[in-house]
Design a protein around this motif. Structure first.
Motif, PDB file in Angstrom:
ATOM      1  N   GLY A  15      17.823  36.439  15.741  1.00  0.00           N
ATOM      2  CA  GLY A  15      18.954  36.399  14.833  1.00  0.00           C
ATOM      3  C   GLY A  15      20.154  35.667  15.404  1.00  0.00           C
ATOM      4  O   GLY A  15      20.088  35.063  16.485  1.00  0.00           O
ATOM      5  N   SER A  16      21.247  35.732  14.670  1.00  0.00           N
ATOM      6  CA  SER A  16      22.493  35.098  15.112  1.00  0.00           C
ATOM      7  C   SER A  16      23.668  35.921  14.604  1.00  0.00           C
ATOM      8  O   SER A  16      23.576  36.583  13.581  1.00  0.00           O
ATOM      9  CB  SER A  16      22.577  33.663  14.585  1.00  0.00           C
ATOM     10  N   GLY A  17      24.737  35.866  15.356  1.00  0.00           N
ATOM     11  CA  GLY A  17      25.920  36.644  15.013  1.00  0.00           C
ATOM     12  C   GLY A  17      26.295  37.573  16.152  1.00  0.00           C
ATOM     13  O   GLY A  17      25.801  37.433  17.281  1.00  0.00           O
ATOM     14  N   LEU A  40      18.527  42.915   9.674  1.00  0.00           N
ATOM     15  CA  LEU A  40      19.855  42.618  10.217  1.00  0.00           C
ATOM     16  C   LEU A  40      19.968  41.295  10.960  1.00  0.00           C
ATOM     17  O   LEU A  40      21.074  40.864  11.298  1.00  0.00           O
ATOM     18  CB  LEU A  40      20.288  43.752  11.149  1.00  0.00           C
ATOM     19  N   ALA A  42      19.813  38.321  10.105  1.00  0.00           N
ATOM     20  CA  ALA A  42      20.579  37.256   9.455  1.00  0.00           C
ATOM     21  C   ALA A  42      22.060  37.324   9.808  1.00  0.00           C
ATOM     22  O   ALA A  42      22.767  36.301   9.735  1.00  0.00           O
ATOM     23  CB  ALA A  42      20.399  37.335   7.936  1.00  0.00           C
ATOM     24  N   ASP A  43      22.526  38.498  10.198  1.00  0.00           N
ATOM     25  CA  ASP A  43      23.956  38.685  10.464  1.00  0.00           C
ATOM     26  C   ASP A  43      24.284  39.054  11.903  1.00  0.00           C
ATOM     27  O   ASP A  43      25.450  38.998  12.303  1.00  0.00           O
ATOM     28  CB  ASP A  43      24.506  39.789   9.549  1.00  0.00           C
ATOM     29  N   PHE A  44      23.265  39.446  12.676  1.00  0.00           N
ATOM     30  CA  PHE A  44      23.502  39.907  14.045  1.00  0.00           C
ATOM     31  C   PHE A  44      22.437  39.335  14.986  1.00  0.00           C
ATOM     32  O   PHE A  44      21.295  39.087  14.570  1.00  0.00           O
ATOM     33  CB  PHE A  44      23.463  41.436  14.121  1.00  0.00           C
ATOM     34  N   SER A 247      23.805  48.764   8.178  1.00  0.00           N
ATOM     35  CA  SER A 247      24.369  47.436   7.936  1.00  0.00           C
ATOM     36  C   SER A 247      25.764  47.530   7.321  1.00  0.00           C
ATOM     37  O   SER A 247      26.664  46.765   7.683  1.00  0.00           O
ATOM     38  CB  SER A 247      23.443  46.619   7.036  1.00  0.00           C
ATOM     39  N   ARG A 251      28.855  45.879   9.288  1.00  0.00           N
ATOM     40  CA  ARG A 251      29.580  44.782   8.656  1.00  0.00           C
ATOM     41  C   ARG A 251      31.042  45.143   8.443  1.00  0.00           C
ATOM     42  O   ARG A 251      31.937  44.318   8.626  1.00  0.00           O
ATOM     43  CB  ARG A 251      28.900  44.388   7.345  1.00  0.00           C
ATOM     44  N   THR A 254      32.579  45.110  12.182  1.00  0.00           N
ATOM     45  CA  THR A 254      32.765  43.780  12.757  1.00  0.00           C
ATOM     46  C   THR A 254      33.743  42.973  11.926  1.00  0.00           C
ATOM     47  O   THR A 254      34.499  42.143  12.444  1.00  0.00           O
ATOM     48  CB  THR A 254      31.428  43.044  12.871  1.00  0.00           C
ATOM     49  N   GLY A 255      33.784  43.221  10.605  1.00  0.00           N
ATOM     50  CA  GLY A 255      34.748  42.545   9.758  1.00  0.00           C
ATOM     51  C   GLY A 255      36.171  42.895  10.118  1.00  0.00           C
ATOM     52  O   GLY A 255      37.047  42.034  10.196  1.00  0.00           O
TER      53      GLY A 255
END
Length: 259
Positions: A15-17, A40, A42-44, A247, A251, A254-255
Motif C-alpha cells: 500500500g501507500s500512505g 486499507l 489504498a490509503d495506508f 478505517s 482516516r 490522520t486527517g
C-alpha cells in the motif's frame, strides 16, 4: 503474501500512505490481517509480520516479553524508515501496542486495541494456565479444541474445524503464553496520549468485554466499539464491520493530524 526478512522478522509491506503496523495475537502470523490489508492498503502503508519463531521468522532467544516484542516493532519500523506510525494490535498484539503507545508516544500516531486486556484477572489466568498445561503435557489436540471453544463465535458454522497449533513449535507457544500472562499495563495506561480505538466482541469468551471496558476507563479520550458477535477473532469473522470501524477511526485521526 510475499514476505521479506527485515531485522530478523519476516514482514509484508503493501500500500501507500501513512504507515500502519499490525501486531497479531498469540498465533503471531502476518496473514491474520489479510482482510484488513486488502481494505486499507489504498490509503495506508500496511505492515504485517510473523513474530519471532513463527511462520517465516527465525526464532529469537527466550524468554519472551511484551517489552521485547515492542522493541521488535520499533526496530522493524526504524528499518522501514517510519518515524511515526499507527498501530493495530489484537489480543497479545494489543498488549504490545499498549506498551508502545505508553512508552514511545512520540512514535505512535494512533492505536487500535482489539480484543485485548490490561491485566490478567483470575478467570484469564485460569484459562491460560490450563492451555499452557495442556500443551506442555503434549496434548496439542485438547489445546486446539479448547482454543476453538474459547475463540470461535458462539454459533459455529457447520463446517468449522478446530484451529491447529501444529505449525508452531510448542516451546515457542508456551513461552508466548508466559509473556502474555505477565502483562500488566495498569500503571502506564494513563500515559497513552495517541487517539485510541478499543474494540471487543460481546461474545468473546477468551478475552471478555469487561477487559475492553477497563481499558476504555483508563485511557483518556479513547473510543469504545463493541461488536454484537464474532468471538475472539472478530477481525476475521466480521471483517467488514471491523474494517469499517478501523478505517473510519484512522482516516479521521490522520486527517486531523494533517490539518
Amino acid at each position: 503474501m510475499t514476505m521479506r526478512l527485515v531485522d530478523g522478522l519476516a514482514c509484508h509491506v503493501e500500500g501507500s500512505g501513512p504507515p500502519l503496523v499490525f501486531i497479531t495475537g498469540l498465533g503471531g502470523r502476518a496473514d491474520y490481517w489479510r482482510a484488513q490489508v486488502k481494505a486499507l492498503a489504498a490509503d495506508f502503508t500496511c505492515v504485517t509480520y510473523d513474530h519471532p519463531g513463527i511462520g517465516d521468522s527465525p526464532r529469537a532467544p527466550m524468554p519472551y516479553s511484551i517489552a521485547g516484542w515492542a522493541q521488535d516493532v520499533l526496530n522493524l519500523a526504524g528499518s522501514l524508515g517510519f518515524a511515526r506510525f499507527s498501530l493495530v494490535g489484537h489480543s497479545t498484539g494489543g498488549a504490545v501496542a499498549q506498551y508502545l503507545a505508553a512508552h514511545m508516544p512520540e512514535r505512535v500516531s494512533a492505536v487500535c486495541l482489539s480484543g485485548t486486556w490490561a491485566c490478567a484477572d483470575t478467570r484469564f489466568k485460569t484459562v491460560f494456565t490450563l492451555r499452557h498445561r495442556l500443551l506442555s503435557e503434549g496434548d496439542a489436540k485438547a489445546y486446539d479444541v479448547l482454543g476453538s471453544i474459547l475463540t470461535k463465535p458462539l454459533v459455529w458454522p457447520e463446517t468449522t474445524a478446530p484451529s491447529s497449533s501444529a505449525a508452531t513449535d510448542p516451546s515457542v507457544t508456551l513461552a508466548r503464553i508466559d509473556a502474555l500472562l505477565a502483562h500488566d499495563s495498569r500503571d502506564y495506561l494513563q500515559k497513552i496520549v495517541a487517539p485510541t480505538l478499543i474494540c471487543s466482541a460481546i461474545d468473546d469468551l477468551l478475552v471478555p468485554v469487561n477487559h475492553a471496558r477497563q481499558l476504555d476507563d483508563a485511557i483518556a479520550h479513547a473510543q469504545l466499539k463493541l461488536f454484537d458477535q464474532g468471538g475472539h477473532h472478530f477481525p476475521q469473522t466480521d471483517p467488514d464491520g471491523f474494517n469499517e470501524a478501523l478505517s473510519g477511526f484512522l482516516r479521521d485521526t490522520t486527517g486531523r493530524q494533517r490539518r
